[in-house]
Write a protein that holds these residues in place. Structure first.
Motif, PDB file in Angstrom:
ATOM      1  N   GLN A  79      36.890  59.831  53.026  1.00  0.00           N
ATOM      2  CA  GLN A  79      37.258  59.634  54.425  1.00  0.00           C
ATOM      3  C   GLN A  79      36.804  58.304  55.009  1.00  0.00           C
ATOM      4  OE1 GLN A  79      35.824  63.228  56.235  1.00  0.00           O
ATOM      5  NE2 GLN A  79      37.415  64.450  55.271  1.00  0.00           N
ATOM      6  N   TYR A  80      37.219  57.219  54.322  1.00  0.00           N
ATOM      7  CA  TYR A  80      37.132  55.915  54.939  1.00  0.00           C
ATOM      8  C   TYR A  80      38.437  55.194  54.682  1.00  0.00           C
ATOM      9  CZ  TYR A  80      34.839  55.010  50.365  1.00  0.00           C
ATOM     10  OH  TYR A  80      34.492  54.980  49.046  1.00  0.00           O
ATOM     11  N   ARG A  81      38.611  54.117  55.372  1.00  0.00           N
ATOM     12  CA  ARG A  81      39.887  53.410  55.379  1.00  0.00           C
ATOM     13  C   ARG A  81      39.797  52.148  54.537  1.00  0.00           C
ATOM     14  NH1 ARG A  81      42.607  51.528  61.054  1.00  0.00           N
ATOM     15  NH2 ARG A  81      44.339  50.335  60.193  1.00  0.00           N
ATOM     16  N   GLY A  82      40.674  52.033  53.567  1.00  0.00           N
ATOM     17  CA  GLY A  82      40.752  50.833  52.753  1.00  0.00           C
ATOM     18  C   GLY A  82      41.730  49.859  53.378  1.00  0.00           C
ATOM     19  N   HIS A  83      41.274  48.632  53.589  1.00  0.00           N
ATOM     20  CA  HIS A  83      42.136  47.621  54.198  1.00  0.00           C
ATOM     21  C   HIS A  83      42.669  46.630  53.161  1.00  0.00           C
ATOM     22  CE1 HIS A  83      40.984  48.996  58.172  1.00  0.00           C
ATOM     23  NE2 HIS A  83      39.740  49.023  57.734  1.00  0.00           N
ATOM     24  N   TYR A  84      41.804  46.255  52.230  1.00  0.00           N
ATOM     25  CA  TYR A  84      42.204  45.254  51.239  1.00  0.00           C
ATOM     26  C   TYR A  84      41.262  45.376  50.054  1.00  0.00           C
ATOM     27  CZ  TYR A  84      44.662  40.888  50.030  1.00  0.00           C
ATOM     28  OH  TYR A  84      45.488  39.945  49.464  1.00  0.00           O
ATOM     29  N   ILE A  85      41.815  45.219  48.860  1.00  0.00           N
ATOM     30  CA  ILE A  85      41.024  45.219  47.631  1.00  0.00           C
ATOM     31  C   ILE A  85      41.468  43.995  46.835  1.00  0.00           C
ATOM     32  CG2 ILE A  85      40.381  46.488  45.550  1.00  0.00           C
ATOM     33  CD1 ILE A  85      41.650  48.996  47.071  1.00  0.00           C
ATOM     34  N   ALA A  86      40.499  43.237  46.341  1.00  0.00           N
ATOM     35  CA  ALA A  86      40.810  42.057  45.518  1.00  0.00           C
ATOM     36  C   ALA A  86      39.909  42.066  44.294  1.00  0.00           C
ATOM     37  CB  ALA A  86      40.610  40.770  46.312  1.00  0.00           C
ATOM     38  N   THR A  87      40.481  41.708  43.154  1.00  0.00           N
ATOM     39  CA  THR A  87      39.727  41.737  41.903  1.00  0.00           C
ATOM     40  C   THR A  87      39.719  40.367  41.225  1.00  0.00           C
ATOM     41  OG1 THR A  87      41.665  42.362  40.603  1.00  0.00           O
ATOM     42  CG2 THR A  87      40.312  44.161  41.491  1.00  0.00           C
ATOM     43  N   GLU A  88      38.758  40.232  40.362  1.00  0.00           N
ATOM     44  CA  GLU A  88      38.609  39.104  39.435  1.00  0.00           C
ATOM     45  C   GLU A  88      38.096  39.721  38.134  1.00  0.00           C
ATOM     46  OE1 GLU A  88      38.845  35.708  39.671  1.00  0.00           O
ATOM     47  OE2 GLU A  88      39.337  35.528  41.795  1.00  0.00           O
ATOM     48  N   PRO A  89      38.094  38.994  37.040  1.00  0.00           N
ATOM     49  CA  PRO A  89      37.491  39.541  35.818  1.00  0.00           C
ATOM     50  C   PRO A  89      35.998  39.863  35.975  1.00  0.00           C
ATOM     51  CG  PRO A  89      38.918  37.701  35.282  1.00  0.00           C
ATOM     52  CD  PRO A  89      38.804  37.739  36.785  1.00  0.00           C
ATOM     53  N   THR A  90      35.354  39.264  36.957  1.00  0.00           N
ATOM     54  CA  THR A  90      33.908  39.440  37.118  1.00  0.00           C
ATOM     55  C   THR A  90      33.494  40.319  38.289  1.00  0.00           C
ATOM     56  OG1 THR A  90      33.773  37.426  38.447  1.00  0.00           O
ATOM     57  CG2 THR A  90      33.374  37.211  36.063  1.00  0.00           C
ATOM     58  N   HIS A  91      34.423  40.699  39.167  1.00  0.00           N
ATOM     59  CA  HIS A  91      34.027  41.490  40.335  1.00  0.00           C
ATOM     60  C   HIS A  91      35.227  42.079  41.071  1.00  0.00           C
ATOM     61  CE1 HIS A  91      34.695  37.446  42.005  1.00  0.00           C
ATOM     62  NE2 HIS A  91      34.893  38.021  43.176  1.00  0.00           N
ATOM     63  N   ILE A  92      34.897  43.008  41.977  1.00  0.00           N
ATOM     64  CA  ILE A  92      35.899  43.598  42.857  1.00  0.00           C
ATOM     65  C   ILE A  92      35.359  43.558  44.287  1.00  0.00           C
ATOM     66  CG2 ILE A  92      35.012  45.892  42.239  1.00  0.00           C
ATOM     67  CD1 ILE A  92      37.738  47.060  43.094  1.00  0.00           C
TER      68      ILE A  92
END
Length: 169
Positions: A79-92
């Motif tokens: 129950q939280y809102r996701g606004h944006y997700i971005a990834t790299e080979p080393t992190h999210i």
């Protein structure tokens, strides 16, 4: 707290670094909590590698998509809102907000646990997918939020997801 569509709620960008990838010998330096960015340190990196009980993790394209999908599932289930997700080979990076009094540490911990369980289930069990101390920074205001979703997060080279859309590169 920031106002998102007229509702004031806590909003944070959480960063989960892949285990073993952000070592002190990085060319751009490394981050130490409360000290900021420090210059590369070869000796400290060697020390960390010798003590590491597991190999380095790199999030390939498949893992990045799993991380995005699980973040979206965790948002719905916790129950939280996701606004944006971005990834790299080393992190999210996960930009999320929530409408109640839960602390950012509780949200961050729940998200990290969900990501770890999913990777253990779908890829292979391991003790450490991520470094111990995940980063979290509170979004200051609407202009900071706009900068994150329109400039900073889209600049990442891996897979991304934006609220209301599908995953994209």
């Amino acid at each position: 707290d920031i106002a998102l569509e007229g509702i004031a709620m806590p909003c944070y960008i959480f960063t989960f670094h892949a285990f073993g990838t952000w070592m002190p010998d990085r060319e751009k330096g490394f981050v130490r909590r409360r000290q900021g960015i420090l210059p590369p340190d070869e000796e400290l990196a060697r020390h960390y590698r010798v003590r590491a009980k597991e190999s380095e993790v790199v999030f390939d394209s498949r893992l990045q998509l799993i991380l995005i999908e699980e973040t979206r599932v965790a948002c719905a289930n916790q129950q939280y809102r996701g606004h944006y997700i971005a990834t790299e080979p080393t992190h999210i990076h996960s930009l999320v907000s929530w409408p109640d009094e839960r602390t950012c540490m509780k949200i961050r911990s729940g998200l990290k646990s969900s990501l770890t369980r999913r990777l253990n289930r779908e890829v292979q069990p391991r003790d450490k997918w991520f470094v111990e101390n995940a980063g979290g920074k509170q979004v200051k205001d609407d202009s900071h939020f706009d900068y994150l979703v329109n400039t900073y997060l889209p600049s990442h080279s891996g897979w991304k997801w934006r609220e209301g859309g599908e995953s994209f590169r």
